[in-house]
Scaffold this active site. Structure first.
Site, mmCIF file in Angstrom:
data_model
loop_
_atom_site.group_PDB
_atom_site.id
_atom_site.type_symbol
_atom_site.label_atom_id
_atom_site.label_comp_id
_atom_site.label_asym_id
_atom_site.label_seq_id
_atom_site.Cartn_x
_atom_site.Cartn_y
_atom_site.Cartn_z
ATOM 1 N N CYS A 180 0.855 -1.181 0.000
ATOM 2 C CA CYS A 180 0.000 0.000 0.000
ATOM 3 C C CYS A 180 0.892 1.232 0.000
ATOM 4 O O CYS A 180 2.087 1.165 0.278
ATOM 5 C CB CYS A 180 -0.905 0.040 1.236
ATOM 6 S SG CYS A 180 -2.008 -1.375 1.400
ATOM 7 N N GLY A 240 -0.189 0.352 -5.038
ATOM 8 C CA GLY A 240 -1.522 -0.217 -4.862
ATOM 9 C C GLY A 240 -2.465 0.286 -5.926
ATOM 10 O O GLY A 240 -2.619 1.495 -6.087
ATOM 11 N N ASN A 291 -0.112 0.589 6.021
ATOM 12 C CA ASN A 291 0.694 -0.190 5.087
ATOM 13 C C ASN A 291 1.384 -1.283 5.898
ATOM 14 O O ASN A 291 2.169 -0.993 6.791
ATOM 15 C CB ASN A 291 1.725 0.723 4.408
ATOM 16 C CG ASN A 291 2.701 -0.019 3.496
ATOM 17 O OD1 ASN A 291 3.757 0.494 3.191
ATOM 18 N ND2 ASN A 291 2.336 -1.212 3.055
ATOM 19 N N GLY A 292 1.085 -2.530 5.598
ATOM 20 C CA GLY A 292 1.688 -3.639 6.334
ATOM 21 C C GLY A 292 0.689 -4.748 6.558
ATOM 22 O O GLY A 292 -0.340 -4.836 5.875
ATOM 23 N N TYR A 301 12.162 -4.745 -6.065
ATOM 24 C CA TYR A 301 11.011 -4.634 -6.966
ATOM 25 C C TYR A 301 10.037 -3.511 -6.652
ATOM 26 O O TYR A 301 9.628 -2.769 -7.539
ATOM 27 C CB TYR A 301 10.267 -5.971 -6.984
ATOM 28 C CG TYR A 301 8.984 -5.976 -7.783
ATOM 29 C CD1 TYR A 301 9.009 -5.758 -9.153
ATOM 30 C CD2 TYR A 301 7.759 -6.200 -7.173
ATOM 31 C CE1 TYR A 301 7.831 -5.752 -9.898
ATOM 32 C CE2 TYR A 301 6.576 -6.206 -7.909
ATOM 33 C CZ TYR A 301 6.618 -5.977 -9.272
ATOM 34 O OH TYR A 301 5.469 -5.980 -9.999
#
Length: 467
Positions: A19, A45, A119-120, A259
């Site tokens: 995210c 996202g 985020n996580g 990435y």
């Protein structure tokens, strides 16, 4: 195999980004700035986007499924007044893909209304949800972010930051958070610092973003990273830094370098593109090959391919043409279509560089396409080790059974791909290329060494279940 089909499968056969978070304090056009920040973070996202804003009295939230540019029209942004706002782009790592799980989510605590974006991933979210439901909590979504919101509402503290610190002692896993209250914006990183969060300055405004590329877009000055285990409160008094958690081993996600992050971002002190080139240099040292040219699988393989080319002395070429997608290029992070260039590849011994192999289905098709374009030899080089384990810290990954690296030897994967040779970068080589302390990274997806959130018995059951 059509170029369009390959592009779609290229996306499906990758680890999906987690995210993206963006927040701002004290800006007359807060929602518009957050929109731009989310636009720059679109690669993190693509399922949903949302913004929450406040004028100090009222909260407004706008969110929907889709890409940032499609969700936020000019009229929709006008419904988000106020000088402070937070925003979120989401890929579903916990909770299904639907509007109920879109963020930010809102609730009310003893200290007033709050919006939260995450985020996580929490590894004990289900256990906490069951406990909270038995205690009378009613959940509106299946996202683990709502678990944090319920814990926050039930925690004691003289301030919201104190409530938050108490609530977060209950959770295990990875979390980077942005919270919006009537009078503050709060940024948080877990004690291990799995996910990035950067503090910036835009004139008189403070900005928080998942990556520095979002700050660059609006020419904001990067101040520093929010530190692991830090709760950073931004309000009329300025910045207040709290560090209520016990010190923990730093476990930055190395896959951000491999990435996820945009190549123009500076992550944990290093430019992402420079790290990817270093990965390619190391890959060429570990797995050289006699060949005619180097090409990359777009887009994250480009940096490593350039590094491989520089180290090996082999020329780098595009190897494929870009075809503009039907919907145009108005979206940042638009998916390019892959079409091998016969004039470049015909009769050549080709080294093709990619960042990773997940299931292997896309890599197999790419090798086949390159051969069909006339390549005499195809040598595949991967700028990370074999992925053998799922991630439980905020990346949507397949089960272990679906990861080709977990069940096949390198020689078997090479035969499956139809390649003349296959070389993966070593774990030591990957960590060395980051230019940072190797002990500061999480590499559980490569090694199965889950350092946070699982007791030894739980971890044993987890590995048995997912084998």
């Amino acid at each position: 195999m059509s170029a369009e089909a390959t592009a779609l499968e290229l996306d499906d056969d990758k680890f999906h980004d987690e995210c993206g978070l963006f927040g701002i304090w004290n800006h007359a056009e807060a929602a518009n700035v957050v929109y731009l920040g989310l636009y720059a973070l679109q690669h993190r996202g693509q399922e949903s986007a949302g913004i929450a804003s406040t004028d100090g009295d009222h909260f407004q939230v706008e969110k929907a499924m889709g890409w940032v540019a499609d969700v936020f029209s000019r009229d929709r942004l006008k419904r988000l007044p106020g000088h402070r706002a937070i925003g979120h782009v989401r890929y579903s790592t916990a909770g299904s893909s639907n509007l109920r799980n879109a963020q930010p989510i809102t609730g009310t605590t003893a200290h007033g209304p709050v919006a939260i974006a995450h985020n996580g991933n929490l590894v004990n979210a289900e256990a906490l949800r069951e406990e909270l439901e038995k205690d009378g909590a009613v959940f509106q979504s299946s996202s683990d972010t709502e678990v944090i919101l319920h814990l926050l509402a039930r925690s004691e503290g003289a301030t919201l930051a104190e409530q938050l610190a108490r609530a977060l002692t209950r959770v295990r896993g990875a979390y980077t958070l942005l919270l919006l209250t009537q009078d503050s914006v709060i940024g948080v990183r877990d004690a291990s610092g799995f996910r990035p969060l950067t503090l910036g300055r835009l004139d008189d405004a403070w900005v928080l973003a998942s990556e520095t590329c979002a700050l660059d877009l609006m020419e904001a000055k990067v101040e520093r990273d929010v530190e692991p285990g830090e709760i950073l409160v931004i309000d009329k008094h300025g910045l207040t830094s709290l560090k209520p958690f016990r010190a923990a081993q730093r476990l930055q996600c190395v896959f951000e370098y491999v990435y996820f992050a945009r190549p123009d971002s500076v992550l944990w002190g290093r430019n992402v593109h420079a790290v990817r080139k270093a990965l390619g240099h190391q890959l060429a040292r570990e797995y050289p090959v006699v060949a005619d040219l180097v090409i990359a699988v777009p887009d994250s393989g480009v940096g490593a391919a350039l590094g491989y080319s520089e180290e090996s002395g082999l020329p780098y070429d595009m190897g494929r043409t870009f075809i503009e997608p039907q919907q145009g290029i108005r979206h940042f992070g638009v998916k390019v279509k892959l079409n091998p260039n016969r004039e470049v590849l015909d009769g050549k011994r080709v080294v093709v560089i990619d960042d990773s192999i997940v299931r292997g289905t896309t890599s197999r098709k790419i090798v086949k396409m390159i051969r069909a374009a006339g390549a005499r030899e195809v040598h595949v080089r991967i700028s990370s080790p074999p992925i053998q384990w799922p991630c439980y810290y905020g990346i949507d990954t397949p089960t272990r059974r679906e990861l080709i690296g977990s069940s096949h030897k390198v020689e078997e994967i090479q035969r499956y791909l139809g390649a003349d040779s296959l070389g993966y970068l070593s774990l030591e080589g990957m960590l060395k290329a980051t230019g940072s302390d190797p002990d500061h990274f999480c590499h559980a997806c490569f090694t199965g060494q889950y350092q946070v959130g699982f007791e030894s018995e739980e971890l044993a059951q987890l590995k048995l279940f997912d084998s």
